[in-house]
Every structure is written in structure tokens, then in C-alpha cells.
Scaffold this active site. Sequence first.
Site, PDB file in Angstrom:
ATOM      1  N   HIS A 154       0.831  -1.215   0.000  1.00 44.41           N
ATOM      2  CA  HIS A 154       0.000   0.000   0.000  1.00 44.41           C
ATOM      3  C   HIS A 154       0.862   1.262   0.000  1.00 44.41           C
ATOM      4  CE1 HIS A 154      -3.338  -2.694   1.264  1.00 44.41           C
ATOM      5  NE2 HIS A 154      -2.375  -3.251   2.001  1.00 44.41           N
ATOM      6  N   SER A 275      14.562  22.305 -15.214  1.00 47.69           N
ATOM      7  CA  SER A 275      13.314  23.022 -15.410  1.00 47.69           C
ATOM      8  C   SER A 275      13.634  24.341 -16.096  1.00 47.69           C
ATOM      9  CB  SER A 275      12.665  23.273 -14.052  1.00 47.69           C
ATOM     10  OG  SER A 275      11.856  24.428 -14.105  1.00 47.69           O
ATOM     11  N   LYS A 281      15.836  22.619 -10.005  1.00 55.14           N
ATOM     12  CA  LYS A 281      15.198  21.315 -10.229  1.00 55.14           C
ATOM     13  C   LYS A 281      16.004  20.337 -11.048  1.00 55.14           C
ATOM     14  CE  LYS A 281      11.193  20.330  -9.925  1.00 55.14           C
ATOM     15  NZ  LYS A 281       9.853  19.959 -10.362  1.00 55.14           N
ATOM     16  N   GLU A 288       9.715   9.242 -16.487  1.00 54.96           N
ATOM     17  CA  GLU A 288       8.299   9.609 -16.674  1.00 54.96           C
ATOM     18  C   GLU A 288       7.824   9.256 -18.080  1.00 54.96           C
ATOM     19  OE1 GLU A 288       7.306  13.605 -14.430  1.00 54.96           O
ATOM     20  OE2 GLU A 288       9.346  13.629 -15.201  1.00 54.96           O
TER      21      GLU A 288
END
Length: 456
Positions: A154, A275, A281, A288
Site C-alpha cells: 500500500h 526546469s 530542479k 516519466e
Amino acid sequence: MTLRGRFGKEMDDRAKAYTVSVPFDQRLYKQDIAGSIAHARMLAKQGIISDKDAELIIMGLVSIREEIEQGRFKFKEELEDIHMNIESRLIEKIGDVGAKLHTARSRNDQVATDMRLFAKEAISETITRLKVLQQAILALAGDNKRLVMPGYTHLQRAQPVLFAHHLLAYFEMFQRDVGRFQQCHERTDVMPLGSGALAGVPYPIDRDFLAKELGFSKVSANSLDAVSDRDFAIDYLAAASLTMMHVSRLAEEIVLWSTAEFGFVEIDDAFATGSSIMPQKKNPDVAELARGKTGRVYGHLVAAFTTMKALPLSYNRDLQEDKEGLFDSVDTILTTLEVLAPLVASLHVKSDRIGRAAEANYTLATDIADYLVKKGIPFRQAHTIVGNLVRYAIESGKALHDIELIEYRRFCSDFENDVKSITVESSLAARNAPGGTAPEEVEKALAAARRMLHGT
Ligand code: ARG
């Protein structure tokens, strides 16, 4: 001489544009030429055309292949597909002899053969790249053999596991994928050529010879099936979908692990992005996209199923729709595996952070319950006792190792001093049934994985 045949007028431009496939099926030029060369050889061997004609045809085809590879070939949309483009150029080059190539053949068995040749190559390349990814996973696991991490259910910290054990779970998934592609190869390795348009051909052809020339281990048994079956493409798409599903799970974990919240790994600069607005970043875009591109492969699978559904025998033009989805899926899976392997291999593992997390949040609670079971307490009762203990620990802001025996005994008088010897290490060591996370089991799993990868 213009061959107009059956038709009294030119095809409407819109109909032409709608049916054309050469913009995408030109990708099959190599397979198409290989198929044609084998076919010409067979025709000559069987005395259907002369040796001299076959020689001319083969020379013509070889030079067309060169033209294509050197970017000199002019693909003509009015010639519809790759097969007609090559054939028409052949006739242009060697004259009417070229028109004999299509004896005892139809574009229907031709395109089915081309697609199977393409798929077989794609399968081999996919397996190769899967193994490279498995190698990267194995290396990362081997380099961090002793590292303990929290295992999750979980997405909540559950029980300590070896980091290598966690990684080997992905090795297993990809091993099953390899197996699926191998089975897919077996079913794809069947040659349709010689089936004609649908009914077979009325010439004394030698299909076994053709199969041998083209590297197929079997010839198809039914001509109607052979020209209209695209199971093999769906087989590939299904195996690719499962692989991408596994890829997306791994990619998701890499995305999670590289967050400040987890802080388990850092993606190497070479595989991370910045970024455009936030200078601080470092983003996991590659992982992704690997996760995201899974969707398009699933899409192609569903599209192929839908195209094939309820198609009557035998060839129907719908079958032309088999190509773009398969091509795109092959490109997607191959490029994904190609970039994911070095990304995994170059992950910076933050061992301290992972190790500390392994014991946090009471991940040893199950071991304490098991401890009570060994003292004769039924598991369900032990579960409640330790649940109360954990609640007490949370409320008093303590980790389990901060709790004194006297506090333990408030929850159950069976606790003795040896409860303090429950550690992450003892927890791991206890899970030594086959397939468990005990270090010696994981060591065996690593060795087995190495053997699987190197085929010994
Ligand atoms: N471009 C066609 C395809 O991909 C080739 C076969 C055409 N056959 C036909 N009977 N129109 O399916």
C-alpha cells in the site's frame, strides 16, 4: 505500354490518398527485397522462370536496395505501397523481365511474409535489449547486496527487505517478458509465402526452399489463414504491452525514489532534465516518459484487436492497418529499453537514507508478533498485543529500539530480554524460505539470475 487492365478510369485522388501506405510501409523494403530475391531464386530453381531472368531480377533488386539505402529511390505515392514501388522500379530498370517476378505470388502472401520477417527481427532485438536492462538491474543489485530498505505494501513501510531483493523482482518480470517474446518468435517463425492471394498457387513452387532461404523454420499450413492472420503482430503487441507495464512500474519507483520525500536514489545528471523556470530542479523526465509511453503501446494492442475483430476470411484491406501500430510499438519499446538500462545502471543509491528508512515506522512489528508466537501466543493475539505496543510507541514518540523491557512487559508478560535482539538483520535472516529476502536466499537468486542471463 500502359497496363490499365480492368479499370476504365484513374482512381480518384481522395481514394488514392486514403489507401496509400508507402509513407509508412517503405520501412519494409529490406524484407520485401529479401522475399523477392528468394522468390526469384525459387522460380528459377523450379523452372518457372529462366536462370537468366532470375539473375537479372536479383541484380535489379539488389541495386534497388542500394538506391533506397543511399536515399536515391523516389517513392511514388501513386504506386500505393512498397511492394508496387519496388516492382515498378524493377520493371523500369530491367524491362519486362521484371514483370515475371510476381508469378506465383500475390501481394497478400508477400506482405504477410514481409511483416513476419520484420516482426522476427523486432522480437530478437527486443529480447537483446531486455537482457541489457536485466543486466543493469542485476549489476545494481549486486553492487548493493547488503543494503536493507523498507519493503512496502500500500506504499506504506511494511517489512525490511534487501534492496537487491526488490530489484530482483523486476529481473523476474523481465525474465517472463523474455520468455513471452521467445514464444512469440516461435509462432511468428512461419512463412506465408506460397499462399498466393488466398487459395494457393497453381505453379510447382518449392515452399520449403523459400522458407530456408528466408530463415523461416516452418511453412504455413493453410493459405487462407496465412494471408489473413495477424495474430503474430498482436502477439508482439501483447508481449510489448506487458513489458511496458513492467517498465512503467520500475519507472514509477525511480520517479518516487528520486523525490526529496523518498530520497533513495539520485538519477545521474546524464539521464535527468532541468526546469526552464526553476533553477534548482532535477527532473526524472526519462523515467516519466518510459511510464507515459506505455499508454501508446496498450493503445496499439487494442487497435489491432479491434481491426481484426470479425474480419471475414481471407485478406481484407483492413489488414494494412497492422503496420503503423506495430512499427510504433517496436520503436517505443526499443528506445525505452535502450535508455532505461543505462539510467538504471547509473543510479546513485543513497544507502544511508535507504538503510535508515528500513527500520523506521516500526517495520519490525511483524517480527515482534512472530516472537510472541514462538512463546506460544496465538498469532491473532500477538498481532493485537504488538498493535497496542506500536500505538504506545507512536504516542510516546519512541522507536521500537527505544522501548525498555519493562515497557514491553506492560503489554505482555511473555516478553523477555531477547526481544531486544530483534533487528533488521534478524528479520531478514528469518525469511529464508525459498524466494524470501534472507541474504543467503538473495545470494542464490543473484546467482540464478546471472545464470539465466548468460544462458547457463
Ligand atoms: N499494402 C497492402 C497491405 O499492407 C498490401 C497488400 C495489398 N493487397 C491487396 N489485395 N490490395 O495490406
